[in-house]
Motif scaffolding. Structure first.
Motif, PDB file in Angstrom:
ATOM      1  N   ARG A 374       0.848  -1.193   0.000  1.00 41.29           N
ATOM      2  CA  ARG A 374       0.000   0.000   0.000  1.00 41.29           C
ATOM      3  C   ARG A 374       0.881   1.239   0.000  1.00 41.29           C
ATOM      4  N   ASP A 376       0.439   5.350   0.226  1.00 39.51           N
ATOM      5  CA  ASP A 376      -0.442   6.488   0.495  1.00 39.51           C
ATOM      6  C   ASP A 376       0.293   7.775   0.133  1.00 39.51           C
ATOM      7  N   GLU A 378      -0.497  11.607   0.469  1.00 41.71           N
ATOM      8  CA  GLU A 378      -1.474  12.456   1.113  1.00 41.71           C
ATOM      9  C   GLU A 378      -0.931  13.868   1.291  1.00 41.71           C
ATOM     10  N   CYS A 431      -9.445   7.405  -3.597  1.00 38.57           N
ATOM     11  CA  CYS A 431      -9.154   8.673  -2.924  1.00 38.57           C
ATOM     12  C   CYS A 431     -10.010   8.792  -1.673  1.00 38.57           C
ATOM     13  N   ARG A 439      -6.069  11.924   0.684  1.00 39.14           N
ATOM     14  CA  ARG A 439      -5.154  10.791   0.568  1.00 39.14           C
ATOM     15  C   ARG A 439      -5.515   9.944  -0.649  1.00 39.14           C
ATOM     16  N   VAL A 441      -4.818   6.378  -2.163  1.00 38.31           N
ATOM     17  CA  VAL A 441      -4.367   5.070  -1.686  1.00 38.31           C
ATOM     18  C   VAL A 441      -4.164   4.159  -2.890  1.00 38.31           C
TER      19      VAL A 441
END
Length: 450
Positions: A374, A376, A378, A431, A439, A441
């Motif tokens: 994952r 992120d 952000e 999102c 963020r 993702v």
């Protein structure tokens, strides 16, 4: 071209054929069973009479009188007696056929006018030279009954098939009425009326499932058509401004004689517009290839920490000018296309920088999970309304209506390209926007995972 039979007619004929076969099979079984029953009754009768005839001929005086008395009790029974050489001794009736089966036991004789059940047996089973007794039972009425029954069976088969065909046609037409209604609605569907839907209520389970599937298909087609129409309008809208700028600037330049420097400046200005248009066309071609699954992913081992650090180093000057802090935490190893993933992450970082306020922060977090990795990306700043989140990845979509046209960075294709790249790697992107943070993702499969 031969005319095709309707489904109603086919079902009606199928019902009629099935009914005819079942009726015929049942009739044949009944006919065979009746015939076997008559044979069994005839055999019991003949064997009983054989015992009486033997008793009349063997016991006591005046055998002819006792024999006549025995035969008189069964009017349709006749007796023929022959010696062991086949010479006829006695016929109880003058109407007996000349040729009679001579094999021992029970048999059936079909004569010109009458039918007989024949039983051949010796008068004295214990003597080799015993005379032969032939009992003939007239079964003409039995055969007439069986023939009438067979005709009745054929008539029943025909009438049953006809009645079933008519009732089957009525039932089929009534049962297929929802299908015809679906066909009428489906025939009215066109590019201008993709919002039509098939009725799912009051339908059989099979047709309701079919109607639901077709409605889902029409919904997808309607959505795709609307997107295509909007995409075409957006392309025209995006290209109209630079083309108008090119035409206006060129026309103004050509209104009078100008110096070489002025012409060079006009060409440089036109070149910027043409470069932006070329970039826009390249991005649209890239998305078209992604839609058709033509993006060739060259997979190689990648260290995400190294790749993201290189991108953060590239964007550091822009972040410094905007007074935005950049940071990264975590690491993971995946297999992917280096250039494509760099382009996707660059789009996300560029988007985060542009919408981060002065003094804000852009963070990249990498989480190494058991099955997926994952990422992120952000940024702090204003929140995006929840209703707009699903549309962020649409082509040419702008969440901020105040953004200006004329720059490839603002064409509205960056997030669409990013999603195409992530999906080409077997991953997904979404999102989230809440609590002052937006963020993006990204979830990608780990190395070795499908």
């Amino acid at each position: 071209m031969s005319r095709r039979w309707s489904l109603s007619n086919r079902l009606a004929l199928l019902f009629a054929a099935c009914t005819a076969i079942v009726s015929l099979f049942a009739g044949v079984l009944f006919s065979r069973g009746s015939e076997a029953h008559f044979i069994e009754l005839d055999q019991q009768l003949l064997e009983a009479k054989l015992t009486g005839v033997r008793r009349a001929l063997q016991d006591g005086p005046n055998p002819q009188a006792r024999l006549a008395d025995e035969l008189s009790r069964q009017p349709d029974l006749a007796l023929r007696i022959k010696d062991r050489d086949g010479v006829r001794w006695h016929d109880s009736s003058i109407r007996l056929p000349v040729q009679v089966p001579e094999r021992p036991g029970l048999s059936t004789l079909n004569d010109t006018d009458n039918d007989y059940r024949v039983l051949n047996a010796p008068l004295d089973p214990n003597r080799a030279d015993s005379p032969q007794l032939t009992l003939l039972l007239d079964i003409t009425h039995h055969q007439h009954f069986l023939q009438r029954m067979q005709r009745l069976i054929w008539l029943t088969v025909g009438l049953s098939a006809l009645a079933t065909a008519l009732l089957g046609a009525w039932a089929a037409r009534r049962g297929l009425r929802p299908l015809r209604r679906m066909g009428a609605i489906a025939s009215s569907v066109s590019a201008r009326s993709l919002n039509a839907r098939l009725p799912e209520e009051h339908m059989p389970a099979e047709l309701a499932e079919l109607a639901h599937s077709i409605n889902d298909m029409l919904g997808r087609l309607d959505d795709a058509f609307q997107r295509l129409s909007a995409f075409s309008a957006d392309i025209a809208h995006e290209l109209r401004t630079p083309l108008s700028n090119l035409l206006t600037h060129t026309q103004v330049t050509l209104t009078r004689e100008r110096s070489l420097g002025d012409y060079r400046e006009a060409l440089h200005s036109n070149l910027e517009e043409l470069q932006w248009m070329a970039q826009l066309v390249n991005d649209m071609l890239y998305l078209a290839k992604a839609d058709h699954g033509l993006l060739a992913v060259q997979r190689e081992p990648l260290e995400l920490a190294l790749e993201t650090d290189l991108l953060l180093e590239f964007f550091a000057p822009l972040a410094e000018d905007a007074e935005v802090k950049l940071s990264r935490e975590g690491n993971a190893r995946i297999e992917g296309d280096r250039s494509m993933l760099r382009r996707a992450l660059s789009n996300l970082l560029d988007n985060a920088l542009r919408f981060s306020p002065g003094g804000g922060e852009v963070r990249i977090r990498i989480v190494d999970g058991p099955q997926t990795v994952r990422i992120d990306v952000e940024n702090s700043g204003g929140e995006i309304p929840a209703a707009l989140l699903p549309r962020l990845f649409d082509r040419f979509y702008r969440a901020d209506p105040a953004r200006q046209e004329g720059s490839s960075e603002h064409a509205g294709l960056g997030l669409a390209i990013t999603r195409s790249i992530i999906r080409a790697h077997g991953g997904d992107i979404r999102c989230e926007s809440a609590d002052g943070w937006t963020r993006f993702v990204v979830e990608l499969p780990k190395a070795g995972q499908p």
